[in-house]
Scaffold this motif. Structure first.
Motif, PDB file in Angstrom:
ATOM      1  N   LEU A  17     -10.087  -8.353   5.768  1.00  0.00           N
ATOM      2  CA  LEU A  17      -9.754  -8.023   7.161  1.00  0.00           C
ATOM      3  C   LEU A  17      -8.539  -7.095   7.207  1.00  0.00           C
ATOM      4  O   LEU A  17      -8.518  -6.104   7.955  1.00  0.00           O
ATOM      5  CB  LEU A  17      -9.450  -9.302   7.948  1.00  0.00           C
ATOM      6  N   ILE A  18      -7.534  -7.435   6.407  1.00  0.00           N
ATOM      7  CA  ILE A  18      -6.326  -6.610   6.368  1.00  0.00           C
ATOM      8  C   ILE A  18      -6.644  -5.231   5.809  1.00  0.00           C
ATOM      9  O   ILE A  18      -6.134  -4.213   6.306  1.00  0.00           O
ATOM     10  CB  ILE A  18      -5.239  -7.322   5.549  1.00  0.00           C
ATOM     11  N   ALA A  19      -7.491  -5.185   4.784  1.00  0.00           N
ATOM     12  CA  ALA A  19      -7.885  -3.896   4.221  1.00  0.00           C
ATOM     13  C   ALA A  19      -8.563  -3.025   5.268  1.00  0.00           C
ATOM     14  O   ALA A  19      -8.346  -1.808   5.333  1.00  0.00           O
ATOM     15  CB  ALA A  19      -8.819  -4.114   3.030  1.00  0.00           C
ATOM     16  N   ILE A  20      -9.390  -3.619   6.114  1.00  0.00           N
ATOM     17  CA  ILE A  20     -10.059  -2.871   7.184  1.00  0.00           C
ATOM     18  C   ILE A  20      -9.032  -2.267   8.136  1.00  0.00           C
ATOM     19  O   ILE A  20      -9.120  -1.082   8.509  1.00  0.00           O
ATOM     20  CB  ILE A  20     -11.035  -3.789   7.939  1.00  0.00           C
ATOM     21  N   LEU A  21      -8.037  -3.061   8.533  1.00  0.00           N
ATOM     22  CA  LEU A  21      -7.023  -2.549   9.461  1.00  0.00           C
ATOM     23  C   LEU A  21      -6.248  -1.389   8.838  1.00  0.00           C
ATOM     24  O   LEU A  21      -5.959  -0.397   9.519  1.00  0.00           O
ATOM     25  CB  LEU A  21      -6.060  -3.668   9.848  1.00  0.00           C
ATOM     26  N   ILE A  22      -5.916  -1.516   7.563  1.00  0.00           N
ATOM     27  CA  ILE A  22      -5.161  -0.447   6.905  1.00  0.00           C
ATOM     28  C   ILE A  22      -6.020   0.801   6.749  1.00  0.00           C
ATOM     29  O   ILE A  22      -5.578   1.927   7.021  1.00  0.00           O
ATOM     30  CB  ILE A  22      -4.630  -0.922   5.540  1.00  0.00           C
ATOM     31  N   ALA A  23      -7.259   0.622   6.313  1.00  0.00           N
ATOM     32  CA  ALA A  23      -8.146   1.768   6.100  1.00  0.00           C
ATOM     33  C   ALA A  23      -8.446   2.508   7.398  1.00  0.00           C
ATOM     34  O   ALA A  23      -8.771   3.694   7.379  1.00  0.00           O
ATOM     35  CB  ALA A  23      -9.453   1.303   5.451  1.00  0.00           C
ATOM     36  N   ALA A  24      -8.331   1.821   8.524  1.00  0.00           N
ATOM     37  CA  ALA A  24      -8.594   2.453   9.824  1.00  0.00           C
ATOM     38  C   ALA A  24      -7.506   3.448  10.212  1.00  0.00           C
ATOM     39  O   ALA A  24      -7.739   4.331  11.050  1.00  0.00           O
ATOM     40  CB  ALA A  24      -8.740   1.387  10.906  1.00  0.00           C
ATOM     41  N   VAL A  25      -6.316   3.318   9.596  1.00  0.00           N
ATOM     42  CA  VAL A  25      -5.194   4.182   9.981  1.00  0.00           C
ATOM     43  C   VAL A  25      -4.584   4.935   8.809  1.00  0.00           C
ATOM     44  O   VAL A  25      -3.735   5.798   9.009  1.00  0.00           O
ATOM     45  CB  VAL A  25      -4.085   3.362  10.690  1.00  0.00           C
ATOM     46  N   ASP A  26      -5.009   4.633   7.593  1.00  0.00           N
ATOM     47  CA  ASP A  26      -4.397   5.230   6.410  1.00  0.00           C
ATOM     48  C   ASP A  26      -5.459   5.980   5.610  1.00  0.00           C
ATOM     49  O   ASP A  26      -6.645   5.643   5.653  1.00  0.00           O
ATOM     50  CB  ASP A  26      -3.774   4.136   5.536  1.00  0.00           C
ATOM     51  N   HIS A  62      -6.813   2.566  -3.490  1.00  0.00           N
ATOM     52  CA  HIS A  62      -8.039   1.873  -3.116  1.00  0.00           C
ATOM     53  C   HIS A  62      -7.677   0.491  -2.582  1.00  0.00           C
ATOM     54  O   HIS A  62      -6.779  -0.165  -3.128  1.00  0.00           O
ATOM     55  CB  HIS A  62      -8.959   1.732  -4.327  1.00  0.00           C
ATOM     56  N   LEU A  63      -8.365   0.027  -1.572  1.00  0.00           N
ATOM     57  CA  LEU A  63      -8.113  -1.290  -1.000  1.00  0.00           C
ATOM     58  C   LEU A  63      -9.244  -2.234  -1.389  1.00  0.00           C
ATOM     59  O   LEU A  63     -10.421  -1.908  -1.222  1.00  0.00           O
ATOM     60  CB  LEU A  63      -8.021  -1.205   0.520  1.00  0.00           C
ATOM     61  N   VAL A  64      -8.871  -3.392  -1.924  1.00  0.00           N
ATOM     62  CA  VAL A  64      -9.846  -4.430  -2.279  1.00  0.00           C
ATOM     63  C   VAL A  64      -9.348  -5.739  -1.682  1.00  0.00           C
ATOM     64  O   VAL A  64      -8.271  -6.224  -2.054  1.00  0.00           O
ATOM     65  CB  VAL A  64     -10.009  -4.573  -3.795  1.00  0.00           C
ATOM     66  N   GLY A  65     -10.105  -6.305  -0.738  1.00  0.00           N
ATOM     67  CA  GLY A  65      -9.652  -7.509  -0.065  1.00  0.00           C
ATOM     68  C   GLY A  65     -10.626  -8.659  -0.208  1.00  0.00           C
ATOM     69  O   GLY A  65     -11.824  -8.498   0.026  1.00  0.00           O
ATOM     70  N   LEU A  66     -10.103  -9.822  -0.595  1.00  0.00           N
ATOM     71  CA  LEU A  66     -10.886 -11.050  -0.676  1.00  0.00           C
ATOM     72  C   LEU A  66     -10.680 -11.843   0.605  1.00  0.00           C
ATOM     73  O   LEU A  66      -9.543 -12.137   0.984  1.00  0.00           O
ATOM     74  CB  LEU A  66     -10.436 -11.868  -1.892  1.00  0.00           C
ATOM     75  N   SER A  67     -11.768 -12.189   1.282  1.00  0.00           N
ATOM     76  CA  SER A  67     -11.715 -13.006   2.491  1.00  0.00           C
ATOM     77  C   SER A  67     -10.789 -12.366   3.533  1.00  0.00           C
ATOM     78  O   SER A  67     -11.014 -11.237   3.949  1.00  0.00           O
ATOM     79  CB  SER A  67     -11.275 -14.429   2.128  1.00  0.00           C
ATOM     80  N   PRO A 116     -15.205   0.671  13.234  1.00  0.00           N
ATOM     81  CA  PRO A 116     -15.749   2.020  13.448  1.00  0.00           C
ATOM     82  C   PRO A 116     -14.787   3.142  13.060  1.00  0.00           C
ATOM     83  O   PRO A 116     -15.223   4.280  12.841  1.00  0.00           O
ATOM     84  CB  PRO A 116     -16.037   2.042  14.956  1.00  0.00           C
ATOM     85  N   ARG A 117     -13.484   2.832  12.939  1.00  0.00           N
ATOM     86  CA  ARG A 117     -12.504   3.855  12.583  1.00  0.00           C
ATOM     87  C   ARG A 117     -12.313   3.983  11.074  1.00  0.00           C
ATOM     88  O   ARG A 117     -11.565   4.852  10.621  1.00  0.00           O
ATOM     89  CB  ARG A 117     -11.164   3.554  13.254  1.00  0.00           C
ATOM     90  N   VAL A 118     -12.968   3.133  10.306  1.00  0.00           N
ATOM     91  CA  VAL A 118     -12.890   3.212   8.843  1.00  0.00           C
ATOM     92  C   VAL A 118     -13.911   4.235   8.367  1.00  0.00           C
ATOM     93  O   VAL A 118     -15.104   4.111   8.633  1.00  0.00           O
ATOM     94  CB  VAL A 118     -13.177   1.848   8.192  1.00  0.00           C
ATOM     95  N   THR A 119     -13.441   5.255   7.671  1.00  0.00           N
ATOM     96  CA  THR A 119     -14.339   6.315   7.201  1.00  0.00           C
ATOM     97  C   THR A 119     -14.368   6.444   5.678  1.00  0.00           C
ATOM     98  O   THR A 119     -15.177   7.188   5.141  1.00  0.00           O
ATOM     99  CB  THR A 119     -13.937   7.667   7.810  1.00  0.00           C
ATOM    100  N   ALA A 120     -13.504   5.733   4.969  1.00  0.00           N
ATOM    101  CA  ALA A 120     -13.492   5.798   3.502  1.00  0.00           C
ATOM    102  C   ALA A 120     -14.768   5.190   2.942  1.00  0.00           C
ATOM    103  O   ALA A 120     -15.366   4.291   3.559  1.00  0.00           O
ATOM    104  CB  ALA A 120     -12.279   5.040   2.962  1.00  0.00           C
ATOM    105  N   PRO A 121     -15.228   5.646   1.790  1.00  0.00           N
ATOM    106  CA  PRO A 121     -16.380   5.010   1.144  1.00  0.00           C
ATOM    107  C   PRO A 121     -16.150   3.506   1.030  1.00  0.00           C
ATOM    108  O   PRO A 121     -15.080   3.059   0.594  1.00  0.00           O
ATOM    109  CB  PRO A 121     -16.423   5.688  -0.230  1.00  0.00           C
ATOM    110  N   THR A 167       0.833  -1.206   0.000  1.00  0.00           N
ATOM    111  CA  THR A 167       0.000   0.000   0.000  1.00  0.00           C
ATOM    112  C   THR A 167       0.862   1.248   0.000  1.00  0.00           C
ATOM    113  O   THR A 167       0.573   2.229  -0.705  1.00  0.00           O
ATOM    114  CB  THR A 167      -0.936   0.003   1.219  1.00  0.00           C
ATOM    115  N   ALA A 168       1.933   1.216   0.784  1.00  0.00           N
ATOM    116  CA  ALA A 168       2.805   2.387   0.888  1.00  0.00           C
ATOM    117  C   ALA A 168       3.522   2.689  -0.417  1.00  0.00           C
ATOM    118  O   ALA A 168       3.854   3.848  -0.694  1.00  0.00           O
ATOM    119  CB  ALA A 168       3.822   2.174   2.005  1.00  0.00           C
ATOM    120  N   THR A 169       3.755   1.662  -1.224  1.00  0.00           N
ATOM    121  CA  THR A 169       4.507   1.858  -2.470  1.00  0.00           C
ATOM    122  C   THR A 169       3.601   1.904  -3.699  1.00  0.00           C
ATOM    123  O   THR A 169       4.104   2.008  -4.821  1.00  0.00           O
ATOM    124  CB  THR A 169       5.539   0.728  -2.651  1.00  0.00           C
TER     125      THR A 169
END
Length: 246
Positions: free
Chosen positions: A96-105, A87-92, A179-184, A78-80
Motif C-alpha cells: 500500500l505504501i509503495a503504491i502511494l510513493i509510486a503515484a508521486v515519485d 524499485h519499490l517492493v512492498g509486502l502486505s 490510477p496515478r501509478v504508471t511504473a511497470p 526511498t529518498a536516500t
C-alpha cells in the motif's frame, strides 16, 4: 544455522545500479524481507529495508502511530536509496505504501505482494469504533514457517487495535492512488492467503495506471509469503521484474 534476524532494518549493497526499497507489513518487520534481499543481492541488485514507524519496539508504541507515520518512514528510505534506478517492493501494508510513493515519485518499478484491498477480518469494518484506542488484543500463535526461514518470522505478537482504522484508511488512500501509478508493475498474490482476500490482487491490477503490468498467483503460501514455501518463486519474479533480462 547462523542466526540472523535483521528486524531493525537493513541495507545490502550489490554491484549493479538498481536498488530495491523493501517495505514490510503492518505489525511486521524488515526481517520478513531478508531472504528476498539476499536473493536480489545475488543477482546484483542492492536493497534497503527500513523499519517503519511504531514497529520493532512494542505494540503500545505502535498504538501511538498512524499511517502517515508509516509512509513517512518509507519516503525517507526511498529518498536516500543509492543507485541509478529505484524499485519499490512492498509486502502486505508495505505494498500500500509503495503504491502511494509510486503515484508521486519517479520509480523504475513497483511490486506488491499480498497487498490488501479486501480482508477476511470481519472486525475491520468496525475499526473506526476503536480508532486511537491503546488496547492490545491478544492474537493466537501463528502457524510455524519452514525451518529455513523461521528465524526471520519477527513481528509483533499481539495487535494494537487502535491502528486497524489507520490501516483501513491506508487501504482507501492506496486505492485512490492506483490510477496515478504508471511504473511497470508486478502484483503477486497467494490464493492461500488467510489474511488478505485474493480478490485484492485483481482490484489492484485493474486500477493500476501502468501500461506494463503483470499479475502472478502463488498457490500454497500464507500471508507472509516471503518466508513461505514459494519464496524462491517470489525471488525469481521480483528479480526478473526489476531486471527483465535476468
Amino acid at each position: 544455522m547462523t542466526q540472523v534476524a535483521p528486524e531493525t532494518g537493513f541495507m545490502i549493497e550489490a554491484s549493479g545500479g538498481d536498488t530495491a526499497v523493501l517495505l514490510h507489513g503492518w505489525t511486521g518487520s524488515p526481517a520478513h524481507l531478508w531472504p528476498l534481499g539476499q536473493a536480489l543481492a545475488a543477482g546484483g541488485i542492492s536493497s534497503i529495508a527500513p523499519l517503519l514507524a511504531g514497529h520493532g519496539t512494542s505494540e503500545a508504541h505502535m498504538a501511538r502511530t498512524g499511517w502517515r507515520d508509516w509512509v513517512a518512514s518509507a519516503l525517507q528510505a526511498t529518498a536516500t536509496a543509492p543507485g541509478d534506478r529505484r524499485h519499490l517492493v512492498g509486502l502486505s501494508m508495505g505494498g500500500l505504501i509503495a503504491i502511494l510513493i509510486a503515484a508521486v515519485d519517479d520509480v523504475a518499478t513497483i511490486t506488491t505482494i499480498n497487498t490488501p484491498q479486501k480482508v477476511f477480518s470481519r472486525s475491520a469494518r468496525f475499526a473506526g469504533m476503536y480508532r486511537g484506542s491503546a488496547r492490545i488484543r491478544v492474537a493466537p500463535d501463528p502457524d510455524p514457517y519452514p525451518e529455513e526461514t523461521a528465524q526471520f518470522a519477527r513481528q509483533y505478537r499481539d495487535v494494537p487495535i487502535g491502528t486497524v482504522a489507520e490501516l483501513t484508511d491506508l487501504i482507501r488512500a492506496a486505492n485512490r492512488a492506483l490510477p496515478r501509478v504508471t511504473a511497470p508493475a508486478l502484483v503477486i498474490q497467494s490464493k492461500a492467503d488467510q489474511t488478505v482476500r485474493p480478490a485484492s490482487a485483481q482490484v489492484i491490477y485493474d486500477r493500476l495506471g501502468s501500461r506494463d503490468k503483470k499479475l502472478r498467483w502463488l498457490r500454497g503460501s500464507r500471508h507472509v509469503a516471503t518466508l513461505d514455501r514459494e519464496r524462491d518463486l517470489i525471488h525469481l519474479l521480483v528479480s526478473q521484474h526489476i531486471r527483465p533480462s535476468t
